[in-house]
Design a protein around this motif. Structure first.
Motif, short mmCIF file in Angstrom:
data_model
loop_
_atom_site.label_atom_id
_atom_site.label_comp_id
_atom_site.label_asym_id
_atom_site.label_seq_id
_atom_site.Cartn_x
_atom_site.Cartn_y
_atom_site.Cartn_z
N GLN A 1 -3.46 -6.60 5.52
CA GLN A 1 -2.68 -5.38 5.65
C GLN A 1 -3.60 -4.18 5.85
O GLN A 1 -4.74 -4.19 5.37
N PRO A 2 -3.11 -3.13 6.52
CA PRO A 2 -3.93 -1.91 6.66
C PRO A 2 -4.27 -1.33 5.28
O PRO A 2 -3.46 -1.38 4.35
N PHE A 3 -5.46 -0.76 5.19
CA PHE A 3 -5.93 -0.22 3.91
C PHE A 3 -4.98 0.85 3.38
O PHE A 3 -4.70 0.91 2.18
N ILE A 4 -4.47 1.71 4.27
CA ILE A 4 -3.59 2.80 3.83
C ILE A 4 -2.29 2.25 3.26
O ILE A 4 -1.70 2.83 2.35
N GLU A 5 -1.82 1.11 3.77
CA GLU A 5 -0.60 0.49 3.25
C GLU A 5 -0.85 -0.07 1.85
O GLU A 5 -0.01 0.08 0.95
N ILE A 6 -1.99 -0.72 1.65
CA ILE A 6 -2.32 -1.28 0.33
C ILE A 6 -2.42 -0.16 -0.69
O ILE A 6 -1.87 -0.24 -1.80
N VAL A 7 -3.12 0.92 -0.32
CA VAL A 7 -3.28 2.06 -1.24
C VAL A 7 -1.93 2.68 -1.56
O VAL A 7 -1.64 3.01 -2.71
N GLY A 8 -1.07 2.82 -0.56
CA GLY A 8 0.24 3.42 -0.79
C GLY A 8 1.11 2.59 -1.71
O GLY A 8 1.77 3.14 -2.60
N LYS A 9 1.10 1.28 -1.53
CA LYS A 9 1.91 0.41 -2.39
C LYS A 9 1.43 0.47 -3.84
O LYS A 9 2.25 0.51 -4.77
N ILE A 10 0.12 0.47 -4.02
CA ILE A 10 -0.41 0.55 -5.39
C ILE A 10 -0.13 1.91 -5.99
O ILE A 10 0.27 2.03 -7.17
#
Length: 288
Positions: free
Chosen positions: A112-121
């Motif tokens: 997954q894109p890094f920004i998506e992982i950060v946003g979900k967390i």
């Protein structure tokens, strides 16, 4: 030697208490945030949520955690420095627990894109960090502290009154965040007629007042013979309901539930979410 042994025992005891506090913090994060960890809408918000609103939520959560830590943190605090430290620890617990659970259930993927992982967390870390600080009251930790003053805050002055309003806001968040991002909030607002909305509003006020003031739950307020019932309604129930509605409106706005809706669906949605928020606000002293 005796003094050094005593210092070692004190260090071991403090270390054990700190570790126990961390354990309760992780347990509280799971208790409070697990329903949101398993909610598809929260996963989607991780990459679809407006980044400005997400950043504002993360910023607002910091003073909220500091104030909450000063009241019911997972470890006893005696200064604002202690409260700030525990708030930072709670935020870290929220981030770690969110990343761990989301990865375990397959929501987070390495491709997954890094920004998506950060946003979900990030979006999940907010409720999880609040749960970490609520752990002591949820799990009956640290019984060596003095019990909260159970006197009626009508008699205790503006500081206790402000504290009561703050705990109501936390209680509203406690229940409201679980359902605020779900599609059912929008669906209900379109299905309800004005009479339904009015009925929910009245029900919220009745339940809110009766839950704490009329029913003698532990931690609730008992109306003394020298205090008029209407005074309690004006002083606590109505302001508490206004706080619940404000929390409801902010949560819905943050999770982009209003969209391009006209004023009536917006108002209906706020009042619908205001029902669980008002119950949470009324039960704040029982929860916290």
């Amino acid at each position: 030697m005796d003094q050094r042994a005593q210092q070692t025992r004190n260090f071991d005891f403090d270390g054990w208490r700190f570790a126990a506090g961390l354990g309760r913090g992780f347990a509280g994060a799971l208790i409070f945030a697990l329903p949101m960890f398993m909610t598809m809408e929260m996963w989607e918000l991780g990459f679809s949520m407006d980044r400005g609103r997400l950043l504002l939520l993360l910023i607002v959560n910091i003073p909220l955690l500091v104030l909450l830590s000063n009241e019911v943190g997972f470890e006893a605090t005696y200064t604002w420095g202690d409260a700030l430290r525990d708030a930072a620890i709670a935020y870290a617990i929220g981030i770690v627990s969110s990343a761990t659970i989301l990865a375990a259930v397959g929501v987070l993927q390495f491709d997954q894109p890094f920004i998506e992982i950060v946003g979900k967390i990030a979006v999940q870390a907010v409720p999880a960090s609040i749960g970490a600080l609520l752990a002591r009251s949820q799990l009956n930790g640290d019984s060596d502290e003095d019990d909260e003053d159970d006197e009626d805050p009508v008699q205790n002055g503006p500081r206790d009154y402000a504290r009561e309003m703050f705990l109501m806001a936390i209680g509203a968040l406690f229940l409201g965040l679980n359902v605020a991002p779900t599609e059912e909030m929008i669906l209900l607002s379109y299905k309800m007629t004005p009479s339904h909305v009015l009925a929910v509003l009245v029900m919220s006020l009745i339940v809110m007042h009766g839950f704490v003031y009329a029913v003698s739950f532990k931690g609730g307020h008992e109306i003394g013979e020298d205090v008029a019932a209407w005074h309690m309604v004006i002083r606590f129930t109505l302001p508490g309901y206004v706080i619940a509605l404000l929390v409801s409106a902010y949560a819905l706005w943050t999770f982009q539930q209003f969209g391009d809706s006209s004023p009536w669906p917006v108002l209906a949605t706020v009042i619908v979410l205001g029902l669980p928020c008002s119950i949470g606000a009324a039960a704040a002293r029982l929860i916290l």
